[in-house]
Design a protein around this motif. Sequence first.
Motif, PDB file in Angstrom:
ATOM      1  N   TYR A  56       4.568  43.963  73.818  1.00 47.51           N
ATOM      2  CA  TYR A  56       4.500  42.726  74.596  1.00 47.51           C
ATOM      3  C   TYR A  56       3.172  42.547  75.319  1.00 47.51           C
ATOM      4  CZ  TYR A  56       9.370  43.114  73.427  1.00 47.51           C
ATOM      5  OH  TYR A  56      10.532  43.243  72.717  1.00 47.51           O
ATOM      6  N   TYR A  57       2.673  41.315  75.296  1.00 50.70           N
ATOM      7  CA  TYR A  57       1.490  40.994  76.096  1.00 50.70           C
ATOM      8  C   TYR A  57       1.867  41.122  77.556  1.00 50.70           C
ATOM      9  CZ  TYR A  57      -0.861  38.864  72.062  1.00 50.70           C
ATOM     10  OH  TYR A  57      -1.467  38.630  70.861  1.00 50.70           O
ATOM     11  N   HIS A  59      10.519  38.177  80.179  1.00 48.65           N
ATOM     12  CA  HIS A  59      11.600  37.190  80.224  1.00 48.65           C
ATOM     13  C   HIS A  59      12.605  37.462  79.109  1.00 48.65           C
ATOM     14  CE1 HIS A  59       9.879  35.097  76.833  1.00 48.65           C
ATOM     15  NE2 HIS A  59       8.719  34.986  77.465  1.00 48.65           N
ATOM     16  N   GLY A  91      13.122  36.294  76.248  1.00 47.88           N
ATOM     17  CA  GLY A  91      12.606  36.420  74.882  1.00 47.88           C
ATOM     18  C   GLY A  91      12.218  37.866  74.575  1.00 47.88           C
ATOM     19  N   HIS A  92      11.618  38.530  75.563  1.00 43.34           N
ATOM     20  CA  HIS A  92      11.252  39.936  75.362  1.00 43.34           C
ATOM     21  C   HIS A  92      12.520  40.801  75.291  1.00 43.34           C
ATOM     22  CE1 HIS A  92       7.737  38.326  77.818  1.00 43.34           C
ATOM     23  NE2 HIS A  92       7.249  38.508  76.607  1.00 43.34           N
ATOM     24  N   TYR A 102      15.346  39.973  74.337  1.00 36.44           N
ATOM     25  CA  TYR A 102      16.094  39.673  73.106  1.00 36.44           C
ATOM     26  C   TYR A 102      15.652  40.583  71.948  1.00 36.44           C
ATOM     27  CZ  TYR A 102      18.079  36.625  69.433  1.00 36.44           C
ATOM     28  OH  TYR A 102      18.783  36.099  68.382  1.00 36.44           O
ATOM     29  N   ASP A 112       1.099  45.477  74.713  1.00 35.66           N
ATOM     30  CA  ASP A 112      -0.111  45.079  73.986  1.00 35.66           C
ATOM     31  C   ASP A 112      -1.115  44.659  75.061  1.00 35.66           C
ATOM     32  OD1 ASP A 112      -1.900  44.072  72.159  1.00 35.66           O
ATOM     33  OD2 ASP A 112      -0.552  42.570  71.310  1.00 35.66           O
ATOM     34  N   ALA A 143      -3.136  45.852  67.838  1.00 32.69           N
ATOM     35  CA  ALA A 143      -1.711  45.706  68.176  1.00 32.69           C
ATOM     36  C   ALA A 143      -0.815  46.178  67.030  1.00 32.69           C
ATOM     37  CB  ALA A 143      -1.410  44.257  68.512  1.00 32.69           C
ATOM     38  N   ASN A 197      -0.069  49.848  66.454  1.00 30.21           N
ATOM     39  CA  ASN A 197       0.819  50.602  67.353  1.00 30.21           C
ATOM     40  C   ASN A 197       1.981  51.250  66.601  1.00 30.21           C
ATOM     41  OD1 ASN A 197       3.737  49.716  68.407  1.00 30.21           O
ATOM     42  ND2 ASN A 197       2.705  47.896  67.605  1.00 30.21           N
ATOM     43  N   VAL A 224      10.557  40.992  64.829  1.00 36.38           N
ATOM     44  CA  VAL A 224       9.494  40.163  65.427  1.00 36.38           C
ATOM     45  C   VAL A 224      10.000  38.735  65.641  1.00 36.38           C
ATOM     46  CG1 VAL A 224       7.700  41.487  64.231  1.00 36.38           C
ATOM     47  CG2 VAL A 224       8.499  39.352  63.227  1.00 36.38           C
ATOM     48  N   GLY A 225       9.339  38.001  66.520  1.00 37.46           N
ATOM     49  CA  GLY A 225       9.674  36.587  66.695  1.00 37.46           C
ATOM     50  C   GLY A 225       9.023  35.772  65.580  1.00 37.46           C
ATOM     51  N   ILE A 234       5.201  35.147  65.204  1.00 41.51           N
ATOM     52  CA  ILE A 234       4.246  36.228  64.899  1.00 41.51           C
ATOM     53  C   ILE A 234       4.571  36.874  63.544  1.00 41.51           C
ATOM     54  CG2 ILE A 234       3.552  36.674  67.280  1.00 41.51           C
ATOM     55  CD1 ILE A 234       5.451  39.078  67.308  1.00 41.51           C
ATOM     56  N   HIS A 268      13.137  36.755  64.117  1.00 42.29           N
ATOM     57  CA  HIS A 268      14.225  36.077  64.836  1.00 42.29           C
ATOM     58  C   HIS A 268      13.742  34.741  65.384  1.00 42.29           C
ATOM     59  CE1 HIS A 268      12.569  36.864  68.810  1.00 42.29           C
ATOM     60  NE2 HIS A 268      12.362  38.117  68.474  1.00 42.29           N
ATOM     61  N   TRP A 298      13.959  31.459  68.416  1.00 47.77           N
ATOM     62  CA  TRP A 298      13.613  31.326  69.832  1.00 47.77           C
ATOM     63  C   TRP A 298      14.755  30.754  70.649  1.00 47.77           C
ATOM     64  CZ3 TRP A 298       8.612  30.678  72.658  1.00 47.77           C
ATOM     65  CH2 TRP A 298       7.657  31.594  72.172  1.00 47.77           C
ATOM     66  N   MET A 305      11.712  26.988  77.455  1.00 48.18           N
ATOM     67  CA  MET A 305      11.549  27.723  78.718  1.00 48.18           C
ATOM     68  C   MET A 305      10.141  27.553  79.242  1.00 48.18           C
ATOM     69  SD  MET A 305      13.288  31.423  78.614  1.00 48.18           S
ATOM     70  CE  MET A 305      14.255  31.534  77.142  1.00 48.18           C
TER      71      MET A 305
HETATM   72  N1  MSP Z   1       1.652  41.006  71.658  1.00 49.40           N
HETATM   73  C1  MSP Z   1       2.210  40.189  70.640  1.00 49.40           C
HETATM   74  C2  MSP Z   1       2.995  41.016  69.653  1.00 49.40           C
HETATM   75  C3  MSP Z   1       2.253  42.119  69.008  1.00 49.40           C
HETATM   76  S1  MSP Z   1       3.247  43.062  67.960  1.00 49.40           S
HETATM   77  C4  MSP Z   1       2.231  44.045  67.119  1.00 49.40           C
HETATM   78  C5  MSP Z   1       3.113  39.144  71.272  1.00 49.40           C
HETATM   79  N2  MSP Z   1       3.579  39.387  72.473  1.00 49.40           N
HETATM   80  S2  MSP Z   1       4.471  38.382  73.354  1.00 49.40           S
HETATM   81  O1  MSP Z   1       4.737  39.080  74.560  1.00 49.40           O
HETATM   82  O2  MSP Z   1       3.838  37.129  73.479  1.00 49.40           O
HETATM   83  O3  MSP Z   1       5.775  38.066  72.568  1.00 49.40           O
HETATM   84  C6  MSP Z   1       6.656  39.056  72.203  1.00 49.40           C
HETATM   85  C7  MSP Z   1       7.889  38.541  71.541  1.00 49.40           C
HETATM   86  O4  MSP Z   1       8.663  37.739  72.429  1.00 49.40           O
HETATM   87  C8  MSP Z   1       7.610  37.682  70.313  1.00 49.40           C
HETATM   88  O5  MSP Z   1       8.254  38.273  69.203  1.00 49.40           O
HETATM   89  C9  MSP Z   1       8.249  36.363  70.644  1.00 49.40           C
HETATM   90  O6  MSP Z   1       8.869  35.786  69.530  1.00 49.40           O
HETATM   91  C10 MSP Z   1       9.271  36.731  71.691  1.00 49.40           C
HETATM   92  N3  MSP Z   1       9.596  35.570  72.495  1.00 49.40           N
HETATM   93  C11 MSP Z   1       8.837  34.968  73.439  1.00 49.40           C
HETATM   94  N4  MSP Z   1       9.523  33.890  73.905  1.00 49.40           N
HETATM   95  C12 MSP Z   1      10.720  33.771  73.273  1.00 49.40           C
HETATM   96  C13 MSP Z   1      11.856  32.952  73.414  1.00 49.40           C
HETATM   97  N5  MSP Z   1      11.905  31.928  74.236  1.00 49.40           N
HETATM   98  N6  MSP Z   1      12.947  33.262  72.660  1.00 49.40           N
HETATM   99  C14 MSP Z   1      12.984  34.362  71.830  1.00 49.40           C
HETATM  100  N7  MSP Z   1      11.928  35.157  71.687  1.00 49.40           N
HETATM  101  C15 MSP Z   1      10.732  34.782  72.252  1.00 49.40           C
HETATM  102  O7  MSP Z   1       3.369  38.139  70.629  1.00 49.40           O
END
Ligand code: MSP
Length: 492
Positions: free
Chosen positions: A10-11, A17, A19-20, A22, A48, A223, A226, A251-252, A255, A281, A283, A291
């Motif tokens: 995760y960034y 939140h 989404g993470h 999940y 990340d 990233a 990893n 993964v979402g 990405i 998956h 959102w 959101m």
């Molecule tokens: N750092 C990258 C991933 C690198 S993996 C080698 C990244 N990070 S993120 O923090 O922005 O997002 C992580 C995950 O959270 C993503 O898979 C994204 O799909 C998920 N979600 C962020 N918001 C979301 C929702 N509202 N609902 C479901 N998942 C969502 O991308």
Amino acid sequence: MKFCVTTPIYYINGEPHIGHAYASIAADILARFKRFDGHEVHFSTGTDEHGIKVARSAEAAAMDVQKFSDIMSQKFRDLGGYINLSQDDFIRTTEERHILSSQTLWRQMEKDIYKDSYSGWYSARDEEYVPEEDVVDGKAPSGAPVEWMEEESYFFRLSAYQDKLLELYEKNPDFIAPVSRRNEVVSFVKSGLRDLSISRSKFDWGIPIPDAPGHVMYVWVDALTNYITSLGFPENISRVSEMMENCVHVVGKEILRFHAVYWPAFLMSAGITLPKRIFAHGWWTSEGQKMSKSIGNVVEPQKTVEKYGLDPVRYFLFREIRFGEDGDFSEKALQRRISYDLANDLGNLVQRVLAFVQKIGGLRANYDFGTDERPLFEDSRNLVKKLRILVDKQDLYGALEAIWQLVSASNRFVNDMKPWELAKDDENRLNAVLTALCEGIRAIGFGIAPFMPDTGRKIFDFLNLEGKSFGEIETNFMDQTFPPPFPLFPKE
Ligand code: MSP
């Protein structure tokens, strides 16, 4: 058997939140299921931390970027505690092991890397290059602003992998799931791949490129790496191979392209085993809307868990929508699931059956299954087999559906067989009925434990099963007494 599952890392520019949570809970369910099923599991998650986005967030917070990363990464580690993640490794991309691993991967890809200059649009929020034709009104398709970039850069010869990637998708139809997502990736690759800029020189918050002072890696190269760092790359290449071939990257959907196009190309170039599957998956929206901080409808995992309990939230996330599709998070829907599925269906079943077993002093040996009990008994024994197939397809919704079919069948069985009447004059029959029901509850307990670890454990305790795995699903309940049950989902 080996099994590996990963979450995106995760960034750390913002707070965790739903989404993470999940993606992490999904991976956790898969990991727990496979452990119960006797597999050796590696489950990794993490943060990340490089790239412009993080560097700018640290700057906005007037903090040193490493210090900022330490603080923010900890929040994601803490999230794992609130949502009961059973990860084997939490990886940070600023760790020494990861820097070494990324630099080694770079070297292994060197035959496909050349130096040139890059000019084009970049979206810092998405950490993604945006082709000229996709920029509309100064924005990327995601709605993020873009900025012009011009610099000396290393490129990865992605164009050389177009046919190899198409062959990979063709030969391994399940490499990308669900199938609708797979089709999107295939048409993207068919439309032609351009070489990828994989380094930055006007900017230094990244992993230094070996023997190229002033250049750091594009954050996505570091990233993606990893996943293999966590498996012990570069020292332990045999573990990397054996785990990668059994590895599911969760993964979402936004990405997926990085994981299903860039990542396999990098791995092919470096001669490293590809993962088994990339599962994308959908959102979540919140109360019908995207959101967003400005709307104030961001679902915060910690608060939601404090209010409703962890297991109900974990259940809801995988029961409300089919894993892979988009869905809406609403408190009303969550409350409905808690009172109908959990308290009424599951909670009542366990309570009324086990309280009855208590009342008669335990299950006795003298029973024969008749034609009434047999179907329930067989459905119970078959549940794990069904779940194995569904979980191997990451069909978590289907798995819960199958478990709840058994919950409903068991409740119907109690109503039809009326054990309270059998208790008056047919002890043999009563035992057969209650034993079949306990078989059902045990199978349900095993089934739900990966989804709802605490509830699963309570059911195991009720049935003296603590520490048991799927292998013991067929042991006999003869002559057992159980501790007194208590409500699994008490109503306030
Ligand atoms: N750092 C990258 C991933 C690198 S993996 C080698 C990244 N990070 S993120 O923090 O922005 O997002 C992580 C995950 O959270 C993503 O898979 C994204 O799909 C998920 N979600 C962020 N918001 C979301 C929702 N509202 N609902 C479901 N998942 C969502 O991308």
